[in-house]
Design a protein around this motif. Sequence first.
Motif, PDB file in Angstrom:
ATOM      1  N   GLY A 234       7.073 -15.609  -9.012  1.00 43.09           N
ATOM      2  CA  GLY A 234       6.678 -14.296  -8.512  1.00 43.09           C
ATOM      3  C   GLY A 234       5.178 -14.188  -8.324  1.00 43.09           C
ATOM      4  N   ASN A 235       4.428 -14.718  -9.272  1.00 36.75           N
ATOM      5  CA  ASN A 235       2.965 -14.698  -9.156  1.00 36.75           C
ATOM      6  C   ASN A 235       2.502 -15.511  -7.946  1.00 36.75           C
ATOM      7  OD1 ASN A 235       0.181 -14.345 -10.012  1.00 36.75           O
ATOM      8  ND2 ASN A 235       0.276 -16.473 -10.690  1.00 36.75           N
ATOM      9  N   ALA A 236       3.097 -16.697  -7.761  1.00 38.20           N
ATOM     10  CA  ALA A 236       2.722 -17.542  -6.617  1.00 38.20           C
ATOM     11  C   ALA A 236       3.062 -16.850  -5.299  1.00 38.20           C
ATOM     12  CB  ALA A 236       3.426 -18.893  -6.709  1.00 38.20           C
ATOM     13  N   TYR A 237       4.210 -16.183  -5.245  1.00 38.27           N
ATOM     14  CA  TYR A 237       4.628 -15.482  -4.027  1.00 38.27           C
ATOM     15  C   TYR A 237       3.686 -14.318  -3.729  1.00 38.27           C
ATOM     16  CZ  TYR A 237       8.070 -13.865  -0.569  1.00 38.27           C
ATOM     17  OH  TYR A 237       8.705 -13.512   0.598  1.00 38.27           O
ATOM     18  N   LEU A 238       3.375 -13.523  -4.741  1.00 36.68           N
ATOM     19  CA  LEU A 238       2.475 -12.379  -4.557  1.00 36.68           C
ATOM     20  C   LEU A 238       1.074 -12.834  -4.153  1.00 36.68           C
ATOM     21  CD1 LEU A 238       3.537 -10.225  -7.635  1.00 36.68           C
ATOM     22  CD2 LEU A 238       4.010  -9.721  -5.232  1.00 36.68           C
ATOM     23  N   LEU A 239       0.660 -13.982  -4.670  1.00 35.19           N
ATOM     24  CA  LEU A 239      -0.662 -14.495  -4.326  1.00 35.19           C
ATOM     25  C   LEU A 239      -0.732 -14.887  -2.854  1.00 35.19           C
ATOM     26  CD1 LEU A 239      -3.426 -15.116  -5.484  1.00 35.19           C
ATOM     27  CD2 LEU A 239      -2.621 -17.405  -6.096  1.00 35.19           C
ATOM     28  N   VAL A 240       0.352 -15.466  -2.338  1.00 35.34           N
ATOM     29  CA  VAL A 240       0.381 -15.822  -0.911  1.00 35.34           C
ATOM     30  C   VAL A 240       0.375 -14.561  -0.052  1.00 35.34           C
ATOM     31  CG1 VAL A 240       1.722 -16.970   0.898  1.00 35.34           C
ATOM     32  CG2 VAL A 240       1.533 -18.024  -1.349  1.00 35.34           C
ATOM     33  N   ILE A 241       1.083 -13.532  -0.492  1.00 32.69           N
ATOM     34  CA  ILE A 241       1.056 -12.253   0.229  1.00 32.69           C
ATOM     35  C   ILE A 241      -0.368 -11.705   0.281  1.00 32.69           C
ATOM     36  CG2 ILE A 241       1.773  -9.834   0.128  1.00 32.69           C
ATOM     37  CD1 ILE A 241       4.446 -10.738  -0.950  1.00 32.69           C
ATOM     38  N   ALA A 242      -1.061 -11.763  -0.852  1.00 30.04           N
ATOM     39  CA  ALA A 242      -2.442 -11.282  -0.899  1.00 30.04           C
ATOM     40  C   ALA A 242      -3.336 -12.118   0.012  1.00 30.04           C
ATOM     41  CB  ALA A 242      -2.956 -11.317  -2.330  1.00 30.04           C
ATOM     42  N   ASP A 243      -3.116 -13.423   0.036  1.00 36.36           N
ATOM     43  CA  ASP A 243      -3.905 -14.292   0.913  1.00 36.36           C
ATOM     44  C   ASP A 243      -3.697 -13.932   2.378  1.00 36.36           C
ATOM     45  OD1 ASP A 243      -4.910 -15.682  -1.238  1.00 36.36           O
ATOM     46  OD2 ASP A 243      -3.397 -17.262  -1.148  1.00 36.36           O
TER      47      ASP A 243
ATOM     48  N   GLN B 181       7.307  -8.402   1.774  1.00 31.37           N
ATOM     49  CA  GLN B 181       6.001  -7.884   1.410  1.00 31.37           C
ATOM     50  C   GLN B 181       6.150  -7.147   0.075  1.00 31.37           C
ATOM     51  OE1 GLN B 181       3.204  -8.642   3.065  1.00 31.37           O
ATOM     52  NE2 GLN B 181       4.509  -9.890   4.395  1.00 31.37           N
ATOM     53  N   ALA B 182       5.043  -6.863  -0.544  1.00 32.08           N
ATOM     54  CA  ALA B 182       5.073  -6.155  -1.828  1.00 32.08           C
ATOM     55  C   ALA B 182       4.286  -4.865  -1.669  1.00 32.08           C
ATOM     56  CB  ALA B 182       4.483  -7.017  -2.937  1.00 32.08           C
TER      57      ALA B 182
ATOM     58  N   VAL C 115      -6.972  -5.251  -1.264  1.00 27.40           N
ATOM     59  CA  VAL C 115      -5.981  -6.334  -1.376  1.00 27.40           C
ATOM     60  C   VAL C 115      -5.892  -6.822  -2.818  1.00 27.40           C
ATOM     61  CG1 VAL C 115      -5.460  -8.707  -0.697  1.00 27.40           C
ATOM     62  CG2 VAL C 115      -6.232  -7.063   1.017  1.00 27.40           C
ATOM     63  N   SER C 116      -7.029  -6.988  -3.482  1.00 28.42           N
ATOM     64  CA  SER C 116      -7.040  -7.465  -4.869  1.00 28.42           C
ATOM     65  C   SER C 116      -6.354  -6.477  -5.796  1.00 28.42           C
ATOM     66  CB  SER C 116      -8.483  -7.703  -5.329  1.00 28.42           C
ATOM     67  OG  SER C 116      -9.087  -8.728  -4.576  1.00 28.42           O
ATOM     68  N   SER C 117      -6.600  -5.185  -5.592  1.00 28.99           N
ATOM     69  CA  SER C 117      -5.993  -4.177  -6.467  1.00 28.99           C
ATOM     70  C   SER C 117      -4.480  -4.121  -6.276  1.00 28.99           C
ATOM     71  CB  SER C 117      -6.621  -2.805  -6.218  1.00 28.99           C
ATOM     72  OG  SER C 117      -6.399  -2.376  -4.876  1.00 28.99           O
ATOM     73  N   LEU C 118      -4.006  -4.306  -5.036  1.00 26.43           N
ATOM     74  CA  LEU C 118      -2.555  -4.351  -4.805  1.00 26.43           C
ATOM     75  C   LEU C 118      -1.929  -5.541  -5.508  1.00 26.43           C
ATOM     76  CD1 LEU C 118      -2.146  -3.418  -1.014  1.00 26.43           C
ATOM     77  CD2 LEU C 118      -1.398  -2.090  -2.989  1.00 26.43           C
ATOM     78  N   TYR C 119      -2.581  -6.709  -5.391  1.00 26.18           N
ATOM     79  CA  TYR C 119      -2.071  -7.907  -6.072  1.00 26.18           C
ATOM     80  C   TYR C 119      -2.066  -7.714  -7.587  1.00 26.18           C
ATOM     81  CZ  TYR C 119      -2.247 -12.508  -8.243  1.00 26.18           C
ATOM     82  OH  TYR C 119      -2.028 -13.569  -9.068  1.00 26.18           O
ATOM     83  N   GLN C 120      -3.154  -7.191  -8.123  1.00 28.37           N
ATOM     84  CA  GLN C 120      -3.240  -6.983  -9.566  1.00 28.37           C
ATOM     85  C   GLN C 120      -2.185  -5.992 -10.050  1.00 28.37           C
ATOM     86  OE1 GLN C 120      -7.284  -5.779 -10.196  1.00 28.37           O
ATOM     87  NE2 GLN C 120      -8.130  -7.802  -9.683  1.00 28.37           N
ATOM     88  N   HIS C 121      -1.903  -4.968  -9.249  1.00 25.96           N
ATOM     89  CA  HIS C 121      -0.905  -3.987  -9.646  1.00 25.96           C
ATOM     90  C   HIS C 121       0.491  -4.602  -9.683  1.00 25.96           C
ATOM     91  CE1 HIS C 121       1.901  -0.526  -8.817  1.00 25.96           C
ATOM     92  NE2 HIS C 121       1.224  -0.058  -9.853  1.00 25.96           N
TER      93      HIS C 121
ATOM     94  N   VAL D 179       8.980  -5.409  -8.835  1.00 26.77           N
ATOM     95  CA  VAL D 179       8.281  -5.848  -7.619  1.00 26.77           C
ATOM     96  C   VAL D 179       9.269  -5.762  -6.477  1.00 26.77           C
ATOM     97  CG1 VAL D 179       7.020  -7.698  -6.484  1.00 26.77           C
ATOM     98  CG2 VAL D 179       6.829  -7.394  -8.955  1.00 26.77           C
ATOM     99  N   GLY D 180       9.112  -4.793  -5.602  1.00 24.46           N
ATOM    100  CA  GLY D 180      10.045  -4.585  -4.507  1.00 24.46           C
ATOM    101  C   GLY D 180       9.872  -5.611  -3.416  1.00 24.46           C
ATOM    102  N   GLY D 181      10.871  -5.670  -2.555  1.00 24.27           N
ATOM    103  CA  GLY D 181      10.798  -6.576  -1.406  1.00 24.27           C
ATOM    104  C   GLY D 181      10.257  -5.834  -0.202  1.00 24.27           C
ATOM    105  N   LYS D 182      10.984  -5.910   0.926  1.00 25.56           N
ATOM    106  CA  LYS D 182      10.508  -5.313   2.179  1.00 25.56           C
ATOM    107  C   LYS D 182      10.342  -3.808   2.032  1.00 25.56           C
ATOM    108  CE  LYS D 182      12.607  -8.805   5.133  1.00 25.56           C
ATOM    109  NZ  LYS D 182      13.588  -9.063   6.196  1.00 25.56           N
TER     110      LYS D 182
END
Length: 479
Positions: free
Chosen positions: A184-193, A273-274, A448-454, A476-479
Motif C-alpha cells: 500500500g505504501n509503495a502504491y501510494l508513493l507512485v500515485i504521489a509521484d 487514485q487515493a 501532494v506530500s500532505s495527501l500522501y502523508q494522510h 485507503v479508498g480506490g477510485k
Amino acid sequence: MASGLLAVGSLIAPASAVAQLGAPTSSSSSSSIPSPYQISTPQQGGSGFQGSVVEDKPTEGVLPLSLDDAIQRGLKHNLGYILSAENTTNVNGSRLQELQDLLPTVKAKGEVSVQQVNLAAEGLRIPGFPTIIGPYGFTDIRASLDWSLVNIASLRNYLAAKHNFQSSKLSVDDARDMVVLTVGNAYLLVIADKSRIDSAQAQVDTSKVSLDQAVANHQAGTAPLLDELRARVDYQTQQQTLISAQNAYEKDKIALARAIGLPLEQKFELSDQAPYAALDDVDPDTAVQHAIDTRSDLKATAEQVKSAEKARSAATAERYPTISFSGDYGDIGVNPANSHGTGNASGTLSVPVYEEGKLGGDARQAQAQLEIKRAQFSDLHGQISADVRDSILDIRSAQKQVEVSRSNVQLANEALSEAQQRYAAGVSDNLAVSQAQQSVAQANDQYVSSLYQHNIAKLSLARALGVAQKNYKSYVGGK
C-alpha cells in the motif's frame, strides 16, 4: 580369516559374535536427557518485504494495476510473506520431531549371513580337525520396539514446540498485514509521484508561456534582457524538477513491482487514485485496546512466552526419572525353513544422579530464553500502543496540512495570475511572476506530500490496529 558376507537390511556381526549367537537381543538404550527446546524467531518486518518471488511472465501492452490487484499479488509473491510461511513449515517439522520422542519407534530388519573361517590363519592346527570351517550362516528376520513410557522433560518440550508452532501461524497472519502496509505504501508513493509529474509539467508549461512573453517583450524593446534571462532560468529550473519527478516515478514503480512479484519488464499503470477523505476522529485509548486484542504479532509473542515457560519447566524435569521399554521379536535359523522365533523385552528406569553441568546449564539457558520472551512481549505491548497513537497523531496533522496546503495552492495560483496580468500590462517586471511561479510549485508539492502523508498515516493505523489485510479499503479508498 577368509570370510564371505551377504547382508540385507543391516550390517552383520563378526564371526566371533555369531558363534555365540542364540537369539539376537536388542540392548535397551538408556534414555538420554533432552536438551532445552529452542524457540524460533518469526520473520520480522524489514528488507524481506521489499522483495518478491517472480513467477509470472511479462505480457504485451500496458497492465492496469489497481490497489486491490497489487495487494493480492503481494500476498501471493511477497518474499516476507513467503519466508514467514516457510518458517511455519520448519517449526511444524520441529514440533513433529519433539512428538516422536513420546511415540514408540518400531523398526524391522532382515539379515542373511554366510561365513567361512580359516583356522590355520588364526594359528590353530589341530590334528584330525579341518582347517577350513564353513561355509555356514544364518537368516534373521526381526522387528524391534523402543518406547519412552515416562519422560516428563520430553512431554514438556513437545508442549513448548506446540506453542511455538501456534506462534509461527500467528506470525503468518501478521506478515499478511505487513505485506498490505508495504505494498500500500509503495502504491501510494507512485500515485504521489504521478501527481508531482503532473504538477511539474504544468509549471513547465506556465514557465514556457512566461518565457515566450519575456522574449517577445525584450525583442519589442519594452522589457530588459534581465526579464528574459530570469524567465529562462525559471523555465529550465522547472524542467529539472520535471526530470527529477519522472525519475523518482520510474524508480518507485520498480520498487512496487519488486514488492508484488511483477516482472520488471512488464509495463503497467495505476488504475486507482487515493482521493482525500477525512477519517473520523478516533479515540486513542479505544483504538489501543482494540489493537491489543487484535494484533497477531502480540498473540504470537504471547505464544512464545508460553513456549518458553514450557521449555523452562522441561529443563527442571530433566532431573526426574524416566522409564523406557525396548524389545524385539523375530525368526532366526539356518534358513527360513529351519528357523525358530526368538524375542527379547526389557524395561529401564533411569535416574540422573550427578549431571550438574548439563542440568544446571540447561536450566539457565531456558530461564534466559524465558526472560527474553517476556521482555519482548512487554516491549511489543508498549510498541503497539505507540504505533496506534503515532498514527492517530499523524492523521490529525496530515488532515490539517491537506486543508492548509489546498488553500495555499489556490492563493498561489491567484497570485501568479495577478503577477502575469501586471507584467502583461507593463505595470511591473517579471520578478513577481518568477516568485509567484516558485510559490505555486512549492504549494503544489506540499499539497501532494500532505495527501500522501494522510493516506499512509491511515494505512499505518490499519496496520497498527491489526486490521490492514481485512479493512485496508476502509482506510485507503480506490477510485
